[in-house]
Design a protein around this motif. Structure first.
Motif, short mmCIF file in Angstrom:
data_model
loop_
_atom_site.label_atom_id
_atom_site.label_comp_id
_atom_site.label_asym_id
_atom_site.label_seq_id
_atom_site.Cartn_x
_atom_site.Cartn_y
_atom_site.Cartn_z
N UNK A 1 0.81 -1.21 0.00
CA UNK A 1 0.00 0.00 0.00
C UNK A 1 0.84 1.27 0.00
N UNK A 2 0.30 2.33 -0.60
CA UNK A 2 0.92 3.66 -0.60
C UNK A 2 2.32 3.68 -1.20
N UNK A 3 2.50 3.06 -2.36
CA UNK A 3 3.79 3.03 -3.02
C UNK A 3 3.78 3.64 -4.42
N UNK A 4 2.65 4.20 -4.83
CA UNK A 4 2.55 4.85 -6.13
C UNK A 4 2.98 3.91 -7.26
N UNK A 5 2.53 2.67 -7.21
CA UNK A 5 2.92 1.70 -8.24
C UNK A 5 2.21 1.95 -9.57
N UNK A 6 1.08 2.64 -9.51
CA UNK A 6 0.31 3.03 -10.70
C UNK A 6 -0.10 1.81 -11.53
N UNK A 7 -0.61 2.07 -12.72
CA UNK A 7 -1.07 0.98 -13.59
C UNK A 7 0.08 0.07 -14.01
N UNK A 8 1.23 0.63 -14.28
CA UNK A 8 2.38 -0.18 -14.70
C UNK A 8 2.73 -1.23 -13.65
N UNK A 9 2.78 -0.82 -12.40
CA UNK A 9 3.06 -1.76 -11.31
C UNK A 9 1.95 -2.78 -11.13
N UNK A 10 0.70 -2.33 -11.29
CA UNK A 10 -0.44 -3.25 -11.16
C UNK A 10 -0.40 -4.31 -12.25
N UNK A 11 -0.03 -3.92 -13.46
CA UNK A 11 0.07 -4.88 -14.56
C UNK A 11 1.17 -5.90 -14.28
N UNK A 12 2.29 -5.45 -13.72
CA UNK A 12 3.37 -6.37 -13.35
C UNK A 12 2.92 -7.33 -12.26
N UNK A 13 2.20 -6.83 -11.27
CA UNK A 13 1.68 -7.69 -10.21
C UNK A 13 0.67 -8.69 -10.77
N UNK A 14 -0.16 -8.24 -11.71
CA UNK A 14 -1.15 -9.14 -12.32
C UNK A 14 -0.46 -10.29 -13.04
N UNK A 15 0.59 -9.99 -13.77
CA UNK A 15 1.35 -11.04 -14.47
C UNK A 15 1.95 -12.03 -13.47
N UNK A 16 2.46 -11.51 -12.36
CA UNK A 16 3.02 -12.38 -11.33
C UNK A 16 1.93 -13.25 -10.71
N UNK A 17 0.76 -12.67 -10.46
CA UNK A 17 -0.34 -13.44 -9.87
C UNK A 17 -0.81 -14.56 -10.79
N UNK A 18 -0.80 -14.31 -12.09
CA UNK A 18 -1.21 -15.34 -13.05
C UNK A 18 -0.24 -16.51 -13.06
N UNK A 19 1.04 -16.22 -12.99
CA UNK A 19 2.07 -17.25 -13.12
C UNK A 19 2.42 -17.92 -11.80
N UNK A 20 2.36 -17.18 -10.71
CA UNK A 20 2.77 -17.73 -9.42
C UNK A 20 1.57 -18.37 -8.74
N UNK A 21 1.55 -19.66 -8.70
CA UNK A 21 0.50 -20.39 -7.99
C UNK A 21 1.07 -20.92 -6.67
N UNK A 22 1.86 -20.09 -6.03
CA UNK A 22 2.49 -20.45 -4.77
C UNK A 22 1.52 -20.36 -3.61
N UNK A 23 1.91 -19.65 -2.57
CA UNK A 23 1.11 -19.60 -1.36
C UNK A 23 0.64 -18.19 -1.02
N UNK A 24 0.79 -17.23 -1.94
CA UNK A 24 0.36 -15.86 -1.67
C UNK A 24 -1.16 -15.83 -1.50
N UNK A 25 -1.59 -15.50 -0.28
CA UNK A 25 -3.03 -15.46 0.03
C UNK A 25 -3.55 -14.06 0.24
#
Length: 131
Positions: free
Chosen positions: A55-79
């Motif tokens: 939170x509060x890191x000014x990641x903007x859309x670019x950072x959100x898109x990077x996180x989305x790609x990570x969420x799609x590929x990483x089926x680890x334990x991030x809850x």
């Protein structure tokens, strides 16, 4: 950048002589999109991180898109993922929502206090119904 990546990767991987990281709180650290890029590169490898607070890191859309790609590929334990107050608009919100269709481990997402539009809200509704 390489030094930081090695440090983050080392903290994320068990068996390196250090305790595996299960919760990472980087709230209000000024990561921006660039810092998010470095972080997501390391998170692809994580098999232990279950809570991530950005939170509060000014990641903007670019950072959100990077996180989305990570969420799609990483089926680890991030809850749990907190990305509140990051200047994310409908574009980034839609990408996060679409990633939730493929990600089955995330159970809590805080995306409050961003600049989401109706299309992002609809994408989240569709993602919840699909998952």
């Amino acid at each position: 950048k390489q030094w930081y990546q090695r440090r983050v990767r080392g903290a994320m991987q068990p068996g390196n002589g250090a305790l595996a990281c299960t919760e990472l709180n980087l709230r209000n650290n000024g990561l921006g999109p660039r810092g998010t890029n470095i972080l997501t590169d390391s998170l692809y490898l994580s098999r232990t991180l279950s809570i991530l607070k950005l939170g509060c890191n000014n990641i903007q859309d670019e950072g959100a898109i990077l996180l989305a790609a990570m969420l799609e590929r990483n089926q680890g334990v991030l809850t749990t993922l907190n990305i509140n107050s990051n200047g994310i608009t409908g574009l980034g919100g839609r990408n996060i929502a679409l990633s939730l269709v493929k990600n089955t481990t995330l159970t809590m997402l805080d995306i409050s206090e961003n600049l989401l539009d109706d299309s992002a809200a609809q994408a989240f509704v569709s993602a919840v119904q699909a998952n």
